[in-house]
Design a protein around this motif. Structure first.
Motif, PDB file in Angstrom:
ATOM      1  N   SER A 192      -0.221   8.676   7.176  1.00  0.00           N
ATOM      2  CA  SER A 192       0.208   7.455   7.876  1.00  0.00           C
ATOM      3  C   SER A 192      -0.656   6.300   7.392  1.00  0.00           C
ATOM      4  O   SER A 192      -1.801   6.494   6.963  1.00  0.00           O
ATOM      5  CB  SER A 192       0.075   7.627   9.390  1.00  0.00           C
ATOM      6  OG  SER A 192      -1.281   7.883   9.760  1.00  0.00           O
ATOM      7  N   ILE A 193      -0.125   5.077   7.452  1.00  0.00           N
ATOM      8  CA  ILE A 193      -0.827   3.888   6.952  1.00  0.00           C
ATOM      9  C   ILE A 193      -1.026   2.902   8.092  1.00  0.00           C
ATOM     10  O   ILE A 193      -0.088   2.601   8.845  1.00  0.00           O
ATOM     11  CB  ILE A 193      -0.031   3.234   5.809  1.00  0.00           C
ATOM     12  CG1 ILE A 193      -0.005   4.155   4.586  1.00  0.00           C
ATOM     13  CG2 ILE A 193      -0.628   1.878   5.422  1.00  0.00           C
ATOM     14  CD1 ILE A 193       0.791   3.609   3.424  1.00  0.00           C
ATOM     15  N   THR A 199       4.233   7.661   1.515  1.00  0.00           N
ATOM     16  CA  THR A 199       4.402   6.638   2.559  1.00  0.00           C
ATOM     17  C   THR A 199       4.148   5.277   1.920  1.00  0.00           C
ATOM     18  O   THR A 199       3.190   5.113   1.159  1.00  0.00           O
ATOM     19  CB  THR A 199       3.417   6.868   3.717  1.00  0.00           C
ATOM     20  OG1 THR A 199       3.643   8.153   4.264  1.00  0.00           O
ATOM     21  CG2 THR A 199       3.621   5.819   4.804  1.00  0.00           C
ATOM     22  N   HIS A 200       4.993   4.312   2.267  1.00  0.00           N
ATOM     23  CA  HIS A 200       4.907   2.977   1.664  1.00  0.00           C
ATOM     24  C   HIS A 200       4.926   1.941   2.778  1.00  0.00           C
ATOM     25  O   HIS A 200       5.793   1.962   3.649  1.00  0.00           O
ATOM     26  CB  HIS A 200       6.085   2.753   0.704  1.00  0.00           C
ATOM     27  CG  HIS A 200       6.006   1.464  -0.050  1.00  0.00           C
ATOM     28  ND1 HIS A 200       7.088   0.840  -0.581  1.00  0.00           N
ATOM     29  CD2 HIS A 200       4.928   0.679  -0.356  1.00  0.00           C
ATOM     30  CE1 HIS A 200       6.714  -0.267  -1.183  1.00  0.00           C
ATOM     31  NE2 HIS A 200       5.409  -0.385  -1.058  1.00  0.00           N
ATOM     32  N   SER A 201       3.914   1.034   2.749  1.00  0.00           N
ATOM     33  CA  SER A 201       3.832  -0.026   3.752  1.00  0.00           C
ATOM     34  C   SER A 201       3.530  -1.344   3.059  1.00  0.00           C
ATOM     35  O   SER A 201       2.738  -1.395   2.105  1.00  0.00           O
ATOM     36  CB  SER A 201       2.740   0.296   4.787  1.00  0.00           C
ATOM     37  OG  SER A 201       2.585  -0.779   5.699  1.00  0.00           O
ATOM     38  N   VAL A 202       4.168  -2.416   3.555  1.00  0.00           N
ATOM     39  CA  VAL A 202       3.929  -3.766   3.041  1.00  0.00           C
ATOM     40  C   VAL A 202       3.733  -4.690   4.240  1.00  0.00           C
ATOM     41  O   VAL A 202       4.541  -4.679   5.180  1.00  0.00           O
ATOM     42  CB  VAL A 202       5.105  -4.260   2.170  1.00  0.00           C
ATOM     43  CG1 VAL A 202       4.843  -5.691   1.695  1.00  0.00           C
ATOM     44  CG2 VAL A 202       5.320  -3.347   0.976  1.00  0.00           C
ATOM     45  N   VAL A 203       2.626  -5.489   4.200  1.00  0.00           N
ATOM     46  CA  VAL A 203       2.391  -6.484   5.249  1.00  0.00           C
ATOM     47  C   VAL A 203       2.470  -7.870   4.615  1.00  0.00           C
ATOM     48  O   VAL A 203       2.116  -8.064   3.447  1.00  0.00           O
ATOM     49  CB  VAL A 203       1.034  -6.279   5.941  1.00  0.00           C
ATOM     50  CG1 VAL A 203       1.019  -4.959   6.700  1.00  0.00           C
ATOM     51  CG2 VAL A 203      -0.105  -6.332   4.943  1.00  0.00           C
ATOM     52  N   SER A 204       2.923  -8.806   5.429  1.00  0.00           N
ATOM     53  CA  SER A 204       2.992 -10.205   5.005  1.00  0.00           C
ATOM     54  C   SER A 204       1.938 -10.986   5.781  1.00  0.00           C
ATOM     55  O   SER A 204       1.943 -10.982   7.018  1.00  0.00           O
ATOM     56  CB  SER A 204       4.394 -10.761   5.266  1.00  0.00           C
ATOM     57  OG  SER A 204       4.485 -12.089   4.823  1.00  0.00           O
ATOM     58  N   VAL A 205       0.997 -11.620   5.067  1.00  0.00           N
ATOM     59  CA  VAL A 205      -0.162 -12.293   5.682  1.00  0.00           C
ATOM     60  C   VAL A 205      -0.126 -13.768   5.317  1.00  0.00           C
ATOM     61  O   VAL A 205       0.095 -14.118   4.147  1.00  0.00           O
ATOM     62  CB  VAL A 205      -1.476 -11.651   5.191  1.00  0.00           C
ATOM     63  CG1 VAL A 205      -2.663 -12.312   5.869  1.00  0.00           C
ATOM     64  CG2 VAL A 205      -1.471 -10.159   5.432  1.00  0.00           C
ATOM     65  N   LYS A 206      -0.362 -14.636   6.337  1.00  0.00           N
ATOM     66  CA  LYS A 206      -0.463 -16.072   6.063  1.00  0.00           C
ATOM     67  C   LYS A 206      -1.906 -16.405   5.754  1.00  0.00           C
ATOM     68  O   LYS A 206      -2.831 -16.054   6.506  1.00  0.00           O
ATOM     69  CB  LYS A 206       0.030 -16.883   7.244  1.00  0.00           C
ATOM     70  CG  LYS A 206       0.058 -18.381   6.951  1.00  0.00           C
ATOM     71  CD  LYS A 206       0.757 -19.155   8.052  1.00  0.00           C
ATOM     72  CE  LYS A 206       0.870 -20.634   7.677  1.00  0.00           C
ATOM     73  NZ  LYS A 206       1.562 -21.412   8.707  1.00  0.00           N
ATOM     74  N   VAL A 207      -2.135 -17.073   4.631  1.00  0.00           N
ATOM     75  CA  VAL A 207      -3.485 -17.412   4.178  1.00  0.00           C
ATOM     76  C   VAL A 207      -3.907 -18.722   4.845  1.00  0.00           C
ATOM     77  O   VAL A 207      -3.385 -19.789   4.535  1.00  0.00           O
ATOM     78  CB  VAL A 207      -3.521 -17.531   2.639  1.00  0.00           C
ATOM     79  CG1 VAL A 207      -4.924 -17.897   2.184  1.00  0.00           C
ATOM     80  CG2 VAL A 207      -3.077 -16.242   1.994  1.00  0.00           C
ATOM     81  N   THR A 208      -4.834 -18.593   5.798  1.00  0.00           N
ATOM     82  CA  THR A 208      -5.400 -19.789   6.456  1.00  0.00           C
ATOM     83  C   THR A 208      -6.861 -19.973   6.074  1.00  0.00           C
ATOM     84  O   THR A 208      -7.403 -21.063   6.205  1.00  0.00           O
ATOM     85  CB  THR A 208      -5.251 -19.670   7.972  1.00  0.00           C
ATOM     86  OG1 THR A 208      -5.874 -18.445   8.395  1.00  0.00           O
ATOM     87  CG2 THR A 208      -3.773 -19.615   8.370  1.00  0.00           C
ATOM     88  N   CYS A 214       0.860  -1.175   0.000  1.00  0.00           N
ATOM     89  CA  CYS A 214       0.000   0.000   0.000  1.00  0.00           C
ATOM     90  C   CYS A 214       0.904   1.234   0.000  1.00  0.00           C
ATOM     91  O   CYS A 214       1.837   1.341   0.805  1.00  0.00           O
ATOM     92  CB  CYS A 214      -0.906  -0.004   1.233  1.00  0.00           C
ATOM     93  SG  CYS A 214      -2.219   1.231   1.164  1.00  0.00           S
ATOM     94  N   GLU A 215       0.649   2.151  -0.932  1.00  0.00           N
ATOM     95  CA  GLU A 215       1.472   3.343  -1.074  1.00  0.00           C
ATOM     96  C   GLU A 215       0.539   4.540  -1.232  1.00  0.00           C
ATOM     97  O   GLU A 215      -0.384   4.518  -2.051  1.00  0.00           O
ATOM     98  CB  GLU A 215       2.385   3.209  -2.282  1.00  0.00           C
ATOM     99  CG  GLU A 215       3.471   4.242  -2.360  1.00  0.00           C
ATOM    100  CD  GLU A 215       4.464   3.945  -3.473  1.00  0.00           C
ATOM    101  OE1 GLU A 215       5.600   4.438  -3.410  1.00  0.00           O
ATOM    102  OE2 GLU A 215       4.086   3.224  -4.415  1.00  0.00           O
ATOM    103  N   ALA A 216       0.804   5.575  -0.450  1.00  0.00           N
ATOM    104  CA  ALA A 216      -0.065   6.753  -0.475  1.00  0.00           C
ATOM    105  C   ALA A 216       0.786   8.008  -0.421  1.00  0.00           C
ATOM    106  O   ALA A 216       1.845   8.041   0.203  1.00  0.00           O
ATOM    107  CB  ALA A 216      -1.035   6.726   0.703  1.00  0.00           C
ATOM    108  N   GLN A 217       0.300   9.048  -1.118  1.00  0.00           N
ATOM    109  CA  GLN A 217       0.968  10.331  -1.076  1.00  0.00           C
ATOM    110  C   GLN A 217       0.010  11.387  -0.571  1.00  0.00           C
ATOM    111  O   GLN A 217      -1.207  11.241  -0.671  1.00  0.00           O
ATOM    112  CB  GLN A 217       1.497  10.709  -2.454  1.00  0.00           C
ATOM    113  CG  GLN A 217       0.431  10.925  -3.512  1.00  0.00           C
ATOM    114  CD  GLN A 217       1.028  11.344  -4.846  1.00  0.00           C
ATOM    115  OE1 GLN A 217       2.227  11.543  -4.949  1.00  0.00           O
ATOM    116  NE2 GLN A 217       0.191  11.478  -5.873  1.00  0.00           N
ATOM    117  N   GLY A 218       0.557  12.455  -0.088  1.00  0.00           N
ATOM    118  CA  GLY A 218      -0.265  13.544   0.423  1.00  0.00           C
ATOM    119  C   GLY A 218       0.575  14.498   1.250  1.00  0.00           C
ATOM    120  O   GLY A 218       1.750  14.248   1.546  1.00  0.00           O
TER     121      GLY A 218
END
Length: 602
Positions: free
Chosen positions: A451-452, A474-483, A442-446
């Motif tokens: 904040s993310i 601002t750039h954020s990356v999350v790592s999610v386990k698919v259950t 997710c990347e956002a400018q302003g």
């Protein structure tokens, strides 16, 4: 230049040769001799070709080579032994002379003899050329007075080692000087040595006051194969002595326009020689003498206030004799940008910026952002601002007629607004195998910088792996386990708003494929199955034996009826294959203990 001449003998042989062949000294010369027999049905079987050369100094000639279809023989003891070669083709024959000498400039004869088919002869004049060295000019070292009655020696010019003899022409300010009695005399000396010519020329000229700035030069002209070439010497200026009657003042340096900060050199010169000392002043201050060095006035560094008319006066004449020059000092003031420094804008707004610099010359203004031109002229219009509008805008002001004058200014534009998500769609649909890790970006400018935060439903196993920002993004990356199926929301927010990006992940069950069979593994599985079957039979046999001892399994007809009755009861003996060990034990105990309850025993 080469001209072709045809020779015909007895109307049976046609022979063509060039009238002349021209070549540089030391090069190879090729003299063609084309021939053909007019009777095509009677081509001779034997053709003799002989080449002759005119003997220098008389009309006789000497053979140098002869050849037929099978061989060629170069005559011995001639000037061409070892330097010539004859080649033949369908068009005729060709004589090649290596390392041509000046003595080779003579006539060469080609004689073709076809016996009964006829014979013919032609000739070519070989001309040899040797370009001379560049001309060297020397002027007199002493001054020449205009009061001399006869023309005075002005300069000499020499050119060496040319062939044929080169010619020298004199020039004054690029205009040819022709001999004129009492005004222009040209004395020429020719030296002939080793067959090469050297020429010395002396110019005698009656000078006038106008010759003080004249430039004299000499030009040598000489023949080369097919053309006439010329080489001009450097030019020189002579010193002329005459009384002072006129004074000239000019800007010696810099060349072209003058700008603030330059060092200006003004030079004053009178038409008298030897020159008189000079004094310098400005026209608006005629009685204030400026510090000078002889005939030179140096102003350093100049400003726009130094502009004006400058004068110089010789000390040995009246004040009416003077030289003047107008000095203009050009300038370019620092650029003024409005708005200056930083300016805040809201998304969608318009802004007009101006950039001006006061100059004495016409200016040109160009606007740049990130090294790319975004506008031209004093005014920059920014419309419907976006976040891409943010940044530093630099205006560069130049003077096209004086490139050394340039200045620049800048304004920093900051566009404010709510978050704006980057990277495409705001709703993203994904499918992923269960158990896998998925990275959501997710990347956002302003501005202010957003904040993310993340909201994830369907998985507890996730963590942020990237969280970085620059001035605008601002750039954020999350790592999610698919259950299971997952819904994830990226929330970008600042003081001016919030923007949300949704991710929908559908979990796909992971398929496992059977492992490939191998003989070693198969043998082990078969042994285990056999052992389990034997244990099961042993246990079953023990149970049946135990029931028989207790009388639970009667023999004969009555026993059979009891068993049949037991099958109609509610709690039958049930044998099931289950993975739960406790259930297996319960079934076995039930079978051992029996069940004496009737259908309504509960």
């Amino acid at each position: 230049m080469c001209m072709s001449v045809c020779f015909t003998a007895w109307a049976k042989v046609e022979l063509t040769m060039h009238e002349s062949v021209e070549v540089y000294l030391g090069d190879s010369a090729q003299i063609p001799c084309q021939h053909s027999f007019t009777d095509a049905n009677n081509e001779p079987s034997f053709v003799m070709i002989q080449w002759f050369v005119r003997v220098a100094g008389n009309s006789s000639r000497t053979r140098i080579v002869y050849a037929d279809k099978s061989q060629q023989m170069v005559d011995d003891n001639t000037d061409y032994s070892g330097r010539i070669e004859v080649t033949s083709d369908e068009q005729g024959t060709r004589l090649t002379i290596q390392e041509v000498k000046l003595s080779d400039e003579r006539e060469f004869f080609c004689q073709v003899n076809g016996l009964a088919a006829g014979n013919a002869e032609g000739k070519t004049h070989l001309r040899v050329f040797a370009p001379p060295e560049a001309p060297v000019i020397e002027g007199v070292l002493t001054g020449i007075s205009v009061t001399n009655e006869a023309p005075s020696r002005v300069a000499s010019c020499e050119v060496q080692n040319g062939y044929p003899k080169p010619n020298i022409t004199w020039y004054r300010n690029s205009v040819p000087l022709m001999p004129a009695p009492g005004h222009v005399n040209v004395l020429t000396l020719v030296i002939h040595e080793s067959n090469l010519y050297s020429v010395q020329s002396t110019l005698e000229y009656k000078v006038t006051k106008e010759d003080k700035d004249a430039h004299f030069s000499c030009e040598v002209s000489f023949f080369v194969p097919g053309a006439i070439r010329t080489v001009e010497s450097s030019s020189l200026n002579i010193t002329v002595h005459y009384p002072t009657t006129m004074v000239e003042l000019w800007k010696e340096s810099p060349q072209g326009l003058v700008k603030e900060g330059d060092t200006v050199e003004l030079r004053c010169q009178g038409d008298g020689n030897p020159p008189s000392p000079f004094v310098f002043n400005r026209e608006q201050e005629p009685y204030v003498d400026l510090d000078s060095n002889g005939d030179v006035l140096i102003l350093s560094p100049v400003t726009r206030k130094d502009g004006g008319i400058y004068q110089c006066h010789p000390l040995d004449t009246s004040d009416e004799i003077k030289g003047e020059v107008q000095l203009t000092v050009h300038y370019l003031d620092p650029a003024v940008v409005v708005p200056k420094d930083s300016e805040f804008m809201l998304k969608g707004e318009d802004l007009t910026a101006t950039c001006n610099a006061l100059s004495s010359l016409k200016t040109s203004t160009v606007w740049y952002k990130d090294g790319r031109q975004v506008g031209k002229g004093n005014t920059l219009h920014l419309k419907d601002a976006t976040y891409d509008t943010s940044g530093e805008y630099i205006c560069e002001v130049t003077v096209p007629t004086l490139p050394a004058l340039h200045t620049s200014g800048s304004v920093h534009i900051i566009v404010q607004g709510g978050p704006q998500l980057l990277g495409g769609e705001q709703e993203v649909q994904l499918e992923e195998a269960a158990g896998r890790m998925v990275n959501l970006s997710c990347e956002a400018q302003g501005h202010p910088l957003p904040s993310i935060s993340w909201s994830i439903i369907g998985s507890q196993n996730w963590h942020e792996v990237v969280n970085k920002a620059n001035e605008l993004v601002t750039h954020s990356v999350v790592s999610v386990k698919v259950t299971s199926d997952i819904s994830a929301l990226c929330n970008a927010s600042n003081d001016m708003g919030t923007e949300v990006k949704a991710f929908s992940i559908k979990a796909i069950p992971r398929l496992t494929s059977a492992a490939p069979f191998s003989p070693a593994e198969g043998s082990g599985v078969i042994i285990v199955v056999i052992i389990l079957c034997l244990l099961l039979l042993a246990v079953l046999g023990s149970v049946l034996y135990f029931l028989h001892k207790k009388g639970k399994i009667p023999c004969g007809r009555s026993g059979k009826q009891e068993i049949t009755k037991e099958k109609t009861t509610k709690d039958d003996i049930v044998v099931e294959m289950k993975t739960n060990t406790k259930n297996e034990e319960a079934v076995l105990l039930k079978a051992v203990n029996g069940d004496k309850k009737g259908p309504n025993g509960q």
